[in-house]
Design a protein around this motif. Structure first.
Motif, PDB file in Angstrom:
ATOM      1  N   ILE A 221       0.853  -1.188   0.000  1.00 43.08           N
ATOM      2  CA  ILE A 221       0.000   0.000   0.000  1.00 43.08           C
ATOM      3  C   ILE A 221       0.889   1.239   0.000  1.00 43.08           C
ATOM      4  CG2 ILE A 221      -1.654   1.367   1.331  1.00 43.08           C
ATOM      5  CD1 ILE A 221      -2.802  -1.219   2.431  1.00 43.08           C
ATOM      6  N   HIS A 222       0.534   2.212  -0.835  1.00 38.41           N
ATOM      7  CA  HIS A 222       1.249   3.487  -0.892  1.00 38.41           C
ATOM      8  C   HIS A 222       0.270   4.583  -0.480  1.00 38.41           C
ATOM      9  CE1 HIS A 222       4.657   1.744  -3.204  1.00 38.41           C
ATOM     10  NE2 HIS A 222       3.703   0.923  -3.629  1.00 38.41           N
ATOM     11  N   VAL A 223       0.752   5.548   0.295  1.00 41.60           N
ATOM     12  CA  VAL A 223      -0.090   6.647   0.772  1.00 41.60           C
ATOM     13  C   VAL A 223       0.488   7.971   0.276  1.00 41.60           C
ATOM     14  CG1 VAL A 223      -1.000   7.857   2.789  1.00 41.60           C
ATOM     15  CG2 VAL A 223      -0.750   5.356   2.834  1.00 41.60           C
ATOM     16  N   HIS A 229      -2.186  14.521   6.755  1.00 42.79           N
ATOM     17  CA  HIS A 229      -3.116  13.475   6.316  1.00 42.79           C
ATOM     18  C   HIS A 229      -2.383  12.172   6.027  1.00 42.79           C
ATOM     19  CE1 HIS A 229      -6.538  16.217   5.961  1.00 42.79           C
ATOM     20  NE2 HIS A 229      -5.681  17.100   5.490  1.00 42.79           N
ATOM     21  N   ALA A 230      -1.270  12.263   5.304  1.00 41.38           N
ATOM     22  CA  ALA A 230      -0.521  11.059   4.942  1.00 41.38           C
ATOM     23  C   ALA A 230      -0.021  10.340   6.190  1.00 41.38           C
ATOM     24  CB  ALA A 230       0.644  11.431   4.030  1.00 41.38           C
ATOM     25  N   ASN A 231       0.551  11.090   7.123  1.00 42.55           N
ATOM     26  CA  ASN A 231       1.067  10.471   8.350  1.00 42.55           C
ATOM     27  C   ASN A 231      -0.049   9.875   9.195  1.00 42.55           C
ATOM     28  OD1 ASN A 231       3.779  11.012   7.884  1.00 42.55           O
ATOM     29  ND2 ASN A 231       3.637  13.072   8.767  1.00 42.55           N
ATOM     30  N   ALA A 232      -1.159  10.617   9.321  1.00 41.33           N
ATOM     31  CA  ALA A 232      -2.276  10.136  10.134  1.00 41.33           C
ATOM     32  C   ALA A 232      -2.868   8.865   9.544  1.00 41.33           C
ATOM     33  CB  ALA A 232      -3.354  11.222  10.234  1.00 41.33           C
ATOM     34  N   PHE A 233      -2.971   8.818   8.228  1.00 43.83           N
ATOM     35  CA  PHE A 233      -3.546   7.618   7.617  1.00 43.83           C
ATOM     36  C   PHE A 233      -2.587   6.440   7.720  1.00 43.83           C
ATOM     37  CE2 PHE A 233      -5.378   4.711   4.673  1.00 43.83           C
ATOM     38  CZ  PHE A 233      -6.735   4.964   4.766  1.00 43.83           C
ATOM     39  N   ALA A 234      -1.305   6.688   7.538  1.00 43.29           N
ATOM     40  CA  ALA A 234      -0.315   5.615   7.637  1.00 43.29           C
ATOM     41  C   ALA A 234      -0.356   4.968   9.019  1.00 43.29           C
ATOM     42  CB  ALA A 234       1.075   6.165   7.349  1.00 43.29           C
ATOM     43  N   GLU A 235      -0.661   5.771  10.043  1.00 45.42           N
ATOM     44  CA  GLU A 235      -0.682   5.268  11.413  1.00 45.42           C
ATOM     45  C   GLU A 235      -1.820   4.297  11.685  1.00 45.42           C
ATOM     46  OE1 GLU A 235      -0.768   8.603  13.990  1.00 45.42           O
ATOM     47  OE2 GLU A 235       1.253   9.287  13.490  1.00 45.42           O
ATOM     48  N   VAL A 236      -2.913   4.385  10.927  1.00 47.40           N
ATOM     49  CA  VAL A 236      -4.047   3.496  11.193  1.00 47.40           C
ATOM     50  C   VAL A 236      -3.905   2.153  10.478  1.00 47.40           C
ATOM     51  CG1 VAL A 236      -5.567   5.485  11.491  1.00 47.40           C
ATOM     52  CG2 VAL A 236      -5.501   4.321   9.267  1.00 47.40           C
ATOM     53  N   LEU A 237      -2.933   2.022   9.595  1.00 48.47           N
ATOM     54  CA  LEU A 237      -2.729   0.765   8.873  1.00 48.47           C
ATOM     55  C   LEU A 237      -1.983  -0.236   9.750  1.00 48.47           C
ATOM     56  CD1 LEU A 237      -1.666   2.201   5.380  1.00 48.47           C
ATOM     57  CD2 LEU A 237      -3.924   1.328   6.055  1.00 48.47           C
ATOM     58  N   GLU A 239       0.141  -2.503   8.810  1.00 54.06           N
ATOM     59  CA  GLU A 239       1.536  -2.570   8.402  1.00 54.06           C
ATOM     60  C   GLU A 239       1.962  -1.231   7.817  1.00 54.06           C
ATOM     61  OE1 GLU A 239       2.232  -5.796   5.727  1.00 54.06           O
ATOM     62  OE2 GLU A 239       1.247  -7.286   6.992  1.00 54.06           O
ATOM     63  N   LYS A 240       3.208  -0.902   8.009  1.00 57.57           N
ATOM     64  CA  LYS A 240       3.738   0.349   7.487  1.00 57.57           C
ATOM     65  C   LYS A 240       3.619   0.358   5.966  1.00 57.57           C
ATOM     66  CE  LYS A 240       7.918   3.200   7.529  1.00 57.57           C
ATOM     67  NZ  LYS A 240       9.338   3.295   7.991  1.00 57.57           N
ATOM     68  N   PRO A 241       3.127   1.459   5.368  1.00 55.21           N
ATOM     69  CA  PRO A 241       2.987   1.505   3.908  1.00 55.21           C
ATOM     70  C   PRO A 241       4.333   1.425   3.203  1.00 55.21           C
ATOM     71  CG  PRO A 241       2.623   3.669   4.862  1.00 55.21           C
ATOM     72  CD  PRO A 241       2.664   2.699   6.006  1.00 55.21           C
ATOM     73  N   ALA A 242       4.331   0.937   1.977  1.00 52.65           N
ATOM     74  CA  ALA A 242       5.569   0.810   1.209  1.00 52.65           C
ATOM     75  C   ALA A 242       6.196   2.175   0.955  1.00 52.65           C
ATOM     76  CB  ALA A 242       5.289   0.100  -0.114  1.00 52.65           C
ATOM     77  N   SER A 243       5.352   3.207   0.853  1.00 56.10           N
ATOM     78  CA  SER A 243       5.853   4.574   0.710  1.00 56.10           C
ATOM     79  C   SER A 243       4.809   5.543   1.230  1.00 56.10           C
ATOM     80  CB  SER A 243       6.183   4.896  -0.749  1.00 56.10           C
ATOM     81  OG  SER A 243       5.013   5.008  -1.536  1.00 56.10           O
ATOM     82  N   CYS A 244       5.272   6.699   1.683  1.00 53.99           N
ATOM     83  CA  CYS A 244       4.384   7.737   2.191  1.00 53.99           C
ATOM     84  C   CYS A 244       4.867   9.060   1.598  1.00 53.99           C
ATOM     85  CB  CYS A 244       4.439   7.764   3.710  1.00 53.99           C
ATOM     86  SG  CYS A 244       3.116   8.726   4.485  1.00 53.99           S
ATOM     87  N   ILE A 245       4.118   9.579   0.631  1.00 54.24           N
ATOM     88  CA  ILE A 245       4.535  10.763  -0.111  1.00 54.24           C
ATOM     89  C   ILE A 245       3.746  11.976   0.354  1.00 54.24           C
ATOM     90  CG2 ILE A 245       4.717  11.779  -2.422  1.00 54.24           C
ATOM     91  CD1 ILE A 245       4.760   8.882  -3.509  1.00 54.24           C
ATOM     92  N   TYR A 246       4.447  13.044   0.682  1.00 53.72           N
ATOM     93  CA  TYR A 246       3.793  14.253   1.177  1.00 53.72           C
ATOM     94  C   TYR A 246       3.416  15.176   0.021  1.00 53.72           C
ATOM     95  CZ  TYR A 246       5.703  12.520   5.555  1.00 53.72           C
ATOM     96  OH  TYR A 246       6.015  11.729   6.637  1.00 53.72           O
ATOM     97  N   LYS A 247       2.391  14.757  -0.698  1.00 53.03           N
ATOM     98  CA  LYS A 247       1.930  15.549  -1.837  1.00 53.03           C
ATOM     99  C   LYS A 247       0.448  15.242  -2.080  1.00 53.03           C
ATOM    100  CE  LYS A 247       4.759  16.181  -5.195  1.00 53.03           C
ATOM    101  NZ  LYS A 247       5.634  16.018  -6.391  1.00 53.03           N
ATOM    102  N   ASN A 248      -0.357  16.285  -2.247  1.00 48.31           N
ATOM    103  CA  ASN A 248      -1.783  16.113  -2.511  1.00 48.31           C
ATOM    104  C   ASN A 248      -1.990  15.832  -3.995  1.00 48.31           C
ATOM    105  OD1 ASN A 248      -4.541  16.262  -2.847  1.00 48.31           O
ATOM    106  ND2 ASN A 248      -4.809  18.095  -1.603  1.00 48.31           N
ATOM    107  N   LEU A 249      -2.361  14.606  -4.315  1.00 48.07           N
ATOM    108  CA  LEU A 249      -2.550  14.199  -5.712  1.00 48.07           C
ATOM    109  C   LEU A 249      -4.015  13.897  -6.019  1.00 48.07           C
ATOM    110  CD1 LEU A 249       0.510  11.759  -5.996  1.00 48.07           C
ATOM    111  CD2 LEU A 249       0.394  14.128  -6.775  1.00 48.07           C
TER     112      LEU A 249
END
Length: 264
Positions: A221-223, A229-237, A239-249
């Motif tokens: 999973i990539h976030v 938002h990215a950090n908060a969502f990664a915390e509820v998973l 397993e740690k996501p494969a990547s966490c990108i700080y950009k609104n896409l």
């Protein structure tokens, strides 16, 4: 069927004599060797070489089967010429019947094979490098999710948050078509108490994503989203996501999102 299972089915496919045509075609417009649609020439010449070889063998049944597949493959690629990205992979047989086509957004090395089995080695390598994955784009009030495999988007769904019910619901397609970009503008509509606790805000959505991962066979999973938002969502998973990108896409096209996530 998940792509991993499809590949295993292809690996198990066998016939007594040569009957399977495996085609790997590089159609990447960014490749200098593919200028002016050079893939057409490579496709034509690759198939022609095999046909010349078979003609010399003088096996009428084999030649007939190959010519039928040659025509079908040429028609398939030409009809989808405007949808070509980096490459196309095709496995085809007349008897027993086989027809598997993959339009991919990962590098493909052009090659042609006529064997008694599907030549899957390059496909397996591509899958190992770009497995089935979910891309999650969280924002206030909306979470957009892309289902991908081999760098290609094969499904997309958007979930909206209902402040009254404090729960997530899948947005219907008609609504989604008329609400592009809601994720970047709905923040003002969310109650302040929800803004202060993004972890709680995303917890229910995290459970939905975990369920999708299991159902769709995601290997990772990539976030991607604004940092909070990215950090908060990664915390509820779990397993740690494969990547966490700080950009609104959220407002980006699927292909642009793929590029930002996998090709940085």
């Amino acid at each position: 069927m998940a792509l991993k299972q499809e590949i295993q089915t292809l690996k198990d496919f066998q016939c007594d004599d040569r009957c399977v045509l495996s085609v790997y075609l590089n159609t990447n417009p960014g490749d200098p060797e593919q200028l002016n649609g050079a893939w057409r020439i490579h496709l034509k010449s690759g198939l022609k070489r095999i046909e010349e070889y078979l003609t010399a063998s003088d096996d009428e049944k084999e030649i007939k089967a190959f010519k039928e597949l040659k025509k079908k493959i040429s028609t398939e690629v030409e009809e989808h010429k405007n949808e070509l990205t980096k490459g196309v992979v095709i496995f085809a047989s007349v008897d027993p019947e086989l027809w598997s086509v993959y339009y991919v957004q990962v590098p493909v090395k052009t090659s042609f094979h006529w064997e008694n089995h599907a030549v899957t080695e390059q496909l397996e390598y591509m899958y190992k490098a770009y497995p089935e994955a979910g891309i999650v784009l969280p924002s206030f009030g909306e979470v957009r999710i892309l289902c991908t495999a081999m760098g290609y988007v094969n499904g997309e769904v958007t979930y909206d948050f209902d402040p009254n019910l404090e729960g997530w619901g899948e947005r219907d397609k008609a609504s989604a078509a008329h609400n592009v970009g809601m994720g970047s503008t709905k923040g003002d509509a969310i109650e302040p108490r929800l803004r202060e606790n993004l972890h709680r805000f995303y917890k229910g959505m995290g459970e939905i994503v975990e369920k999708l991962k299991k159902e769709r066979g995601w290997q990772e999973i990539h976030v991607s989203g604004e940092a909070d938002h990215a950090n908060a969502f990664a915390e509820v998973l779990r397993e740690k996501p494969a990547s966490c990108i700080y950009k609104n896409l959220n407002n980006s096209k699927p292909n642009d999102i793929i590029h930002q996530v996998f090709e940085k």
